[in-house]
Design an enzyme around this catalytic site. Structure first.
Site, PDB file in Angstrom:
ATOM      1  N   LYS A  75       0.819  -1.225   0.000  1.00 41.91           N
ATOM      2  CA  LYS A  75       0.000   0.000   0.000  1.00 41.91           C
ATOM      3  C   LYS A  75       0.844   1.261   0.000  1.00 41.91           C
ATOM      4  O   LYS A  75       0.469   2.262  -0.593  1.00 41.91           O
ATOM      5  CB  LYS A  75      -0.989  -0.001   1.165  1.00 41.91           C
ATOM      6  CG  LYS A  75      -0.370   0.120   2.534  1.00 41.91           C
ATOM      7  CD  LYS A  75      -1.442  -0.092   3.602  1.00 41.91           C
ATOM      8  CE  LYS A  75      -0.861   0.076   4.985  1.00 41.91           C
ATOM      9  NZ  LYS A  75      -1.615  -0.667   6.005  1.00 41.91           N
ATOM     10  N   ARG A  89      -8.323  -0.998  16.834  1.00 41.97           N
ATOM     11  CA  ARG A  89      -8.785  -0.664  15.490  1.00 41.97           C
ATOM     12  C   ARG A  89      -9.732  -1.788  15.104  1.00 41.97           C
ATOM     13  O   ARG A  89     -10.693  -2.023  15.837  1.00 41.97           O
ATOM     14  CB  ARG A  89      -7.618  -0.442  14.528  1.00 41.97           C
ATOM     15  CG  ARG A  89      -8.028   0.479  13.366  1.00 41.97           C
ATOM     16  CD  ARG A  89      -6.921   0.794  12.394  1.00 41.97           C
ATOM     17  NE  ARG A  89      -6.506  -0.395  11.640  1.00 41.97           N
ATOM     18  CZ  ARG A  89      -5.500  -0.399  10.758  1.00 41.97           C
ATOM     19  NH1 ARG A  89      -4.819   0.711  10.546  1.00 41.97           N
ATOM     20  NH2 ARG A  89      -5.180  -1.490  10.108  1.00 41.97           N
TER      21      ARG A  89
HETATM   22  C1  LIG Z   1      -0.910  -1.525   6.587  1.00 43.13           C
HETATM   23  C2  LIG Z   1      -1.285  -2.780   7.233  1.00 43.13           C
HETATM   24  C3  LIG Z   1      -0.304  -3.750   7.467  1.00 43.13           C
HETATM   25  C4  LIG Z   1       1.156  -3.518   7.154  1.00 43.13           C
HETATM   26  O1  LIG Z   1       1.683  -2.662   8.152  1.00 43.13           O
HETATM   27  P1  LIG Z   1       3.211  -2.265   8.188  1.00 43.13           P
HETATM   28  O2  LIG Z   1       3.377  -1.525   9.467  1.00 43.13           O
HETATM   29  O3  LIG Z   1       3.463  -1.431   6.990  1.00 43.13           O
HETATM   30  O4  LIG Z   1       3.995  -3.524   8.161  1.00 43.13           O
HETATM   31  C5  LIG Z   1      -0.717  -4.938   8.030  1.00 43.13           C
HETATM   32  N1  LIG Z   1      -2.005  -5.155   8.381  1.00 43.13           N
HETATM   33  C6  LIG Z   1      -2.957  -4.237   8.186  1.00 43.13           C
HETATM   34  C7  LIG Z   1      -4.353  -4.549   8.600  1.00 43.13           C
HETATM   35  C8  LIG Z   1      -2.635  -3.015   7.610  1.00 43.13           C
HETATM   36  O5  LIG Z   1      -3.593  -2.099   7.422  1.00 43.13           O
END
Ligand SMILES: *Cc1c(COP(=O)(O)O)cnc(C)c1O
Length: 353
Positions: free
Chosen positions: A36, A129
């Site tokens: 992302k 969350r």
């Molecule tokens: C963005 C995201 C991740 C990845 O997180 P990082 O800190 O970039 O490794 C994993 N799980 C969810 C649900 C996310 O939204």
């Protein structure tokens, strides 16, 4: 050459992927590489794939749609929108979920498209969350198992986001127990027990990942080389995969304190200044439309950040080690926030080198 530009070092990125894959393999962990922050930009995802990654994840269905032919799996990590149920099923084989009506919509969409979609139930473990409450999960699992368009692929938890909660053995062991209870009650394999994001990498690095955690979703870790719980180096990773470059458009000695009646600045904040006498100030053609300016680290020493507006960043170069001139290009290391905005900004040229 169109500036500002973001350089992405292919060799260093691929090295980081290799390191992470090796580290995960030692503890039987499967990783979905989260794209992302890269907007799943194809040239970069192709490089990650060449380095051995087969599983990709993104928060946006639109991004997953552009990498359909790469790797073996594509996971949606943001809870799907009901309005996007069809495209979620079309472009993702797995998704993280925390709402039964959403899962029902995914099931209907999958039946309409004549496929089966994998559901991972998120469990609330303290960060507040997404996630079902732990006591709800068995009941939800039984309902999901009655839906014909989806299969129950696993459970997972998220940390280090809203609440900044650090994943520790205690929560992850609870997740493993919950997975065991589901397997036993319903006699299903439940292959995925997803123990978090880059904040869980410190446990992997220290060999403390509880047995039974089978999966992580990692984005920032392989991009910056840093685990996000204690912000320490993961080790054997480059921490300078990305370089942001911007050009000086004004260089002049000016007072450090503005003159006149002070009102709000360009972001409606009342600025406060400390009198440091006259400073050599460089204005760069980069701003908040391009990146997050205040967290950029200049690659050259003794350069200070003074401020930024939409399109200008002002730096204090009074003590810098060389004489700059207008037209010179300065280089910066972006942190995750700066990188995210630079990748999403149409004004920043991206180059994989
Ligand atoms: C963005 C995201 C991740 C990845 O997180 P990082 O800190 O970039 O490794 C994993 N799980 C969810 C649900 C996310 O939204």
């Amino acid at each position: 050459m169109a500036l500002p530009e973001l350089l992405i070092d292919r060799f260093k990125l691929k090295h980081n992927i290799g390191t992470l894959l090796k580290l995960a393999a030692t503890q039987n962990i499967q990783i979905h590489f989260v794209t992302k922050c890269l907007c799943a930009w194809r040239p970069v995802v192709e490089a990650i794939h060449e380095a051995g990654a087969e599983y990709f994840a993104d928060s946006r269905v639109e991004n997953l749609a552009t990498i359909q032919d790469l790797g073996l799996s594509r996971m949606l990590v943001r809870i799907p929108m009901i309005s996007q149920a069809m495209d979620t099923v079309r472009y993702a084989d797995l998704s993280l979920n925390s709402d039964l009506t959403v899962i029902e919509s995914l099931s209907d969409a999958a039946l309409a498209l004549d496929c089966k979609h994998g559901v991972i139930l998120m469990v609330e473990m303290g960060d507040l969350r997404e996630g079902f409450l732990p006591e709800e999960v068995l009941d939800i699992a039984s309902r999901v198992l009655n839906l014909r368009g989806v299969w129950l692929a696993g459970i997972g938890a998220n940390f280090n986001c809203y609440g900044g909660v650090i994943p520790e053995e205690r929560q992850l062991e609870e997740l493993v127990l919950l997975a065991g209870a589901i397997r036993e009650r319903f006699a299903i394999p439940l292959p995925i027990v997803s123990g978090g994001n880059s904040g869980s990498l410190y446990l992997l690095k220290e060999g403390r990942m509880p047995t039974g955690i089978t999966h992580l979703r990692v984005g920032e870790g392989f991009l910056t080389g840093i685990e996000t719980s204690y912000r320490r180096s993961i080790g054997d990773m480059y921490e300078d995969v990305f370089t942001l470059r911007a050009e000086i458009v004004e260089l002049r000695r000016k007072p450090s304190v503005p003159q006149g009646k002070i009102g709000p600045n360009s972001f409606n904040e009342i600025p406060v200044f400390e009198d440091q006498g006259n400073l050599w100030r460089a204005i760069l053609a980069i701003g908040e439309q391009d990146t997050r300016c205040d967290t950029l680290s200049p690659k050259e020493a003794r350069i200070g950040f003074l401020g930024a507006s939409s399109d200008h960043m002002i730096l204090d170069v009074t003590l810098a080690l060389r004489d700059f001139k207008v037209g010179d290009v300065l280089e910066f290391s972006p942190d995750y926030a700066a990188l995210l905005r630079a990748m999403t900004s149409p004004y920043v040229t991206k180059k994989l080198i």
